[in-house]
Design an enzyme around this catalytic site. Structure first.
Site, PDB file in Angstrom:
ATOM      1  N   HIS A 128       0.745  -1.150  -0.198  1.00  0.00           N
ATOM      2  CA  HIS A 128       0.048   0.021   0.037  1.00  0.00           C
ATOM      3  C   HIS A 128       0.784   1.294  -0.002  1.00  0.00           C
ATOM      4  O   HIS A 128       1.766   1.202   0.553  1.00  0.00           O
ATOM      5  CB  HIS A 128      -0.899   0.048   1.279  1.00  0.00           C
ATOM      6  CG  HIS A 128      -1.593   1.211   1.415  1.00  0.00           C
ATOM      7  ND1 HIS A 128      -2.852   1.372   0.700  1.00  0.00           N
ATOM      8  CD2 HIS A 128      -1.444   2.449   1.979  1.00  0.00           C
ATOM      9  CE1 HIS A 128      -3.402   2.798   1.004  1.00  0.00           C
ATOM     10  NE2 HIS A 128      -2.425   3.341   1.758  1.00  0.00           N
ATOM     11  N   ASP A 133     -15.388   1.441   7.367  1.00  0.00           N
ATOM     12  CA  ASP A 133     -14.493   2.146   7.136  1.00  0.00           C
ATOM     13  C   ASP A 133     -14.886   3.365   5.840  1.00  0.00           C
ATOM     14  O   ASP A 133     -14.697   4.539   5.934  1.00  0.00           O
ATOM     15  CB  ASP A 133     -13.271   1.753   6.563  1.00  0.00           C
ATOM     16  CG  ASP A 133     -12.049   2.745   6.076  1.00  0.00           C
ATOM     17  OD1 ASP A 133     -11.654   3.476   6.828  1.00  0.00           O
ATOM     18  OD2 ASP A 133     -11.700   2.839   4.999  1.00  0.00           O
ATOM     19  N   ARG A 187     -15.396  11.327   8.377  1.00  0.00           N
ATOM     20  CA  ARG A 187     -13.997  12.279   8.840  1.00  0.00           C
ATOM     21  C   ARG A 187     -13.720  13.372   7.785  1.00  0.00           C
ATOM     22  O   ARG A 187     -13.487  14.421   8.333  1.00  0.00           O
ATOM     23  CB  ARG A 187     -13.023  11.219   8.722  1.00  0.00           C
ATOM     24  CG  ARG A 187     -13.061  10.144  10.077  1.00  0.00           C
ATOM     25  CD  ARG A 187     -12.141   9.207   9.825  1.00  0.00           C
ATOM     26  NE  ARG A 187     -10.592   9.554   9.355  1.00  0.00           N
ATOM     27  CZ  ARG A 187      -9.873   8.806   8.904  1.00  0.00           C
ATOM     28  NH1 ARG A 187     -10.167   7.327   8.519  1.00  0.00           N
ATOM     29  NH2 ARG A 187      -8.693   9.312   8.775  1.00  0.00           N
ATOM     30  N   SER A 228      -7.744   2.793   9.357  1.00  0.00           N
ATOM     31  CA  SER A 228      -8.459   2.782   7.956  1.00  0.00           C
ATOM     32  C   SER A 228      -7.805   2.070   6.995  1.00  0.00           C
ATOM     33  O   SER A 228      -8.324   1.239   6.372  1.00  0.00           O
ATOM     34  CB  SER A 228      -8.751   4.363   7.547  1.00  0.00           C
ATOM     35  OG  SER A 228      -9.087   4.288   6.240  1.00  0.00           O
ATOM     36  N   LYS A 249      -8.345  -2.193   5.484  1.00  0.00           N
ATOM     37  CA  LYS A 249      -8.900  -2.561   4.222  1.00  0.00           C
ATOM     38  C   LYS A 249      -8.053  -3.619   3.671  1.00  0.00           C
ATOM     39  O   LYS A 249      -8.489  -4.546   2.740  1.00  0.00           O
ATOM     40  CB  LYS A 249      -9.012  -1.184   3.144  1.00  0.00           C
ATOM     41  CG  LYS A 249     -10.169  -0.476   3.484  1.00  0.00           C
ATOM     42  CD  LYS A 249     -10.160   0.612   2.495  1.00  0.00           C
ATOM     43  CE  LYS A 249      -9.224   1.863   3.190  1.00  0.00           C
ATOM     44  NZ  LYS A 249      -9.240   3.203   3.199  1.00  0.00           N
TER      45      LYS A 249
HETATM   46  N1  URA Z   1      -6.210   6.505   3.254  1.00  0.00           N
HETATM   47  C1  URA Z   1      -7.214   5.670   3.854  1.00  0.00           C
HETATM   48  O1  URA Z   1      -7.403   4.525   3.338  1.00  0.00           O
HETATM   49  N2  URA Z   1      -7.504   6.081   4.843  1.00  0.00           N
HETATM   50  C2  URA Z   1      -7.220   7.210   5.657  1.00  0.00           C
HETATM   51  O2  URA Z   1      -7.751   7.476   6.614  1.00  0.00           O
HETATM   52  C3  URA Z   1      -6.426   8.161   5.021  1.00  0.00           C
HETATM   53  C4  URA Z   1      -5.758   7.545   3.660  1.00  0.00           C
END
Ligand code: URA
Length: 441
Positions: free
Chosen positions: A82, A161, A168, A183, A187
C-alpha cells in the site's frame, strides 16, 4: 451498552475496551448509531488519540464489518503493498508483476486517484479494454490462474471504514494518525493480506508532510502487525515525496514509464524504489516460509526486470483482464496527447526544488487528475519531469515537457510549473529516496 457512555469515555481520555469498540463499529455500520454520535466519537479520538491496543481493536472491528476475502486457497501467506499516495507513483504497476514473476501470487485491490495523486486503476485504464471491475469469484480465479490480479474493490470490504471515512471528510477528523492507520490496515486485512508492505510517503506531495508524522504513522501500522501475531506481518518503508517519483506524471504516460521499467529501463531512481519495495514484499512472503532470504535478493529481482519475466507477467494480467496487449508490446501505441511544450532552464544553475504537490496540481489542471470525485480524467495528458533536485542544468536545458491537446489549459499548467520549480546558483544536495524502514521486532 450506550453510544453516549463510549463517547464520554473517549472525551474524558479514558481507553475504550475491545467490546466497546466492536459494539460501536457494529451498530454504526448497521445504521443504529446516527452520524452525529459517530462524529462526536471521531472528534474525541482526533483530540485525545488512541492507545496501541485501541488502534488494533478499531482496525479489526473495521476489517470485520463486511466481507473478508479469503486467499488461503491461493497462498497461505498473501502479500500486498500500500502506498500512502504521491505524484508520479506508479510503483504498483512494476512491483506487483515483479514479485509475481518471482512466484509470489499477488491479488490486489487498488483505488482511483483524487486530486493530484493518481490512482493505479486510472493508469491501468489507459490500456484499451482493461477491465478493473471483477467479481470476487473472477478476482480469485485470476489470482489462481495468472498469479497476478489488479482490480477495483470487489465485495463489500470494510464498509464501516467507507462510512466513517466519508464522515471524517466532512468533520475535519481525517488527519488523525490512529484513524488513518486503522482505516488503511482494515482494508488490507479485509482484502486477505497477511504480509503488508507500506510505502509511507513524506514531504510536500504527501499526506504526511513531516518525517516525524510519517514515522509515527508507520510505527503504529507496524505495531498493528505485531499485535496481529502470526496472521499479520507488516513492514513500513518511509520514502520521499518532496519531488515526483520517476519522470512521468499523468496516466498513459506513467503507464509507459512503468512498461519501460518492466523492460529493464526506466528512470534509475524509480527502478531502485521498485526493487526495494519488491524486496520487502518477498521478505514477508518468505516469513510465511515460502521464499528464503537468499531467493529474495535485489539481484534476483533486477534479473526479472532485465530478462523480461516481469513484463511477461504484466502482459498475462492485461490479457486476463480483457486489455489490449499491443500497448504492452509496443508502448508507443499508448495514446499520449500530441502537443508538446517544453519548460527550459533560464540559466546555468542547480535544481533546488520541484514541489511534488504543485507539479501534481499542474498535471491536474491539464486534466490528468480529478479535482472532485465525479470529474472524468484525460488519460492522454501529462508531464515528463526531466530533472531531479540537486541536478546541475545548463541554460535552455529542458526541465519539464508538457503533453497536452491544442485546447488544453497549458498556460495555467505552465504558471503552476514555474511556481513549483526553483533553480539556484548554489549547489544543492539531492533528496534521498528513502528515510527509514520500520519492521516488526
Ligand atoms: N487513506 C485511507 O485509506 N484512509 C485514511 O484515513 C487516509 C488515507
Amino acid at each position: 451498552m450506550q453510544a453516549t457512555t463510549i463517547i464520554a469515555a473517549k472525551r474524558d481520555n479514558k481507553p475504550l475496551s475491545t467490546s466497546q469498540i466492536n459494539w460501536f463499529v457494529q451498530h454504526y455500520t448497521q445504521g443504529d448509531i446516527p452520524d452525529y454520535q459517530a462524529s462526536a466519537l471521531l472528534m474525541a479520538i482526533y483530540l485525545n488519540g488512541m492507545t496501541r491496543s485501541e488502534t488494533f481493536d478499531l482496525t479489526m472491528a473495521l476489517a470485520n464489518s463486511g466481507d473478508r476475502i479469503d486467499l488461503n486457497d491461493i497462498t497461505d501467506f498473501a502479500v500486498d503493498k500500500h502506498s500512502s499516495g504521491g505524484v508520479g507513483d506508479k510503483t504498483s504497476l512494476v512491483v506487483l508483476p515483479l514479485v509475481a514473476a518471482m512466484g509470489v501470487p499477488v491479488a490486489k485491490m487498488s483505488g482511483r486517484g483524487l486530486g493530484f495523486t493518481g490512482g493505479t486503476l486510472d493508469k491501468l485504464e489507459s490500456i484499451p479494454g482493461f477491465n478493473i471491475n471483477l467479481t470476487p469469484t473472477q478476482f480469485k480465479a485470476q489470482a489462481q490462474q495468472t498469479g497476478l490480479v489488479l482490480a477495483g474493490q470487489t465485495g463489500d470490504l470494510a464498509p464501516a471504514d467507507g462510512k466513517l471515512y466519508a464522515l471524517r471528510d466532512v468533520t475535519a477528523t481525517v488527519e488523525s494518525i490512529p484513524l488513518i492507520a486503522s482505516s488503511i490496515m482494515s482494508k488490507k486485512i479485509a482484502g486477505g493480506a497477511k504480509g503488508i508492505v507500506l510505502d509511507v510517503k513524506t514531504g510536500a506531495g504527501a499526506f504526511m508532510k513531516t518525517l516525524d508524522d510519517a514515522r509515527q504513522l508507520a510505527q503504529i501500522m507496524v505495531a498493528i502487525g505485531e499485535d496481529g501475531g502470526t496472521e499479520l506481518d507488516v513492514t513500513a518503508v518511509i520514502s520521499d515525496m518532496n519531488q515526483p517519483l520517476g519522470q512521468a506524471v499523468g496516466n498513459a504516460i506513467e503507464l509507459r514509464e512503468a512498461l519501460d521499467t518492466l523492460r529493464g529501463g526506466g528512470p534509475p531512481a524509480f527502478r531502485e524504489h521498485c526493487i526495494l519495495i519488491a524486496r520487502h514484499m518477498m521478505m514477508l512472503a518468505g516469513r510465511g516460509q515460502q521464499w528464503t532470504e537468499e531467493e529474495a535478493t535485489s539481484d534476483a529481482l533486477e534479473a526479472q526486470l532485465d530478462n523480461g519475466a516481469a513484463l511477461t507477467k504484466f502482459r498475462e494480467m492485461v490479457v486476463a483482464q480483457g486489455g489490449d496487449p499491443a500497448v504492452v508490446d509496443d508502448p508507443t501505441q499508448l495514446e499520449i496527447a500530441p502537443v508538446q511544450h517544453v519548460l527550459a532552464a533560464a540559466a546555468d544553475s542547480y535544481v533546488a526544488r520541484i514541489a511534488a504537490d504543485e507539479v501534481g496540481v499542474a498535471a491536474m489542471r491539464l486534466g490528468a487528475g480529478r479535482p472532485t470525485k465525479d470529474v472524468a480524467i484525460d488519460h492522454s495528458v501529462g508531464l515528463t519531469v526531466h530533472v531531479n533536485v540537486g541536478e546541475k542544468v545548463t541554460q535552455g536545458q529542458p526541465l519539464v515537457t508538457i503533453h497536452a491537446h491544442a485546447d488544453s489549459r497549458v498556460t495555467e499548467c505552465i504558471n503552476a510549473l514555474e511556481a513549483a520549480i526553483d533553480l539556484s546558483q548554489d549547489a544543492v544536495k539531492p533528496l534521498p529516496l528513502f528515510y527509514d524502514v520500520i519492521q516488526e521486532a
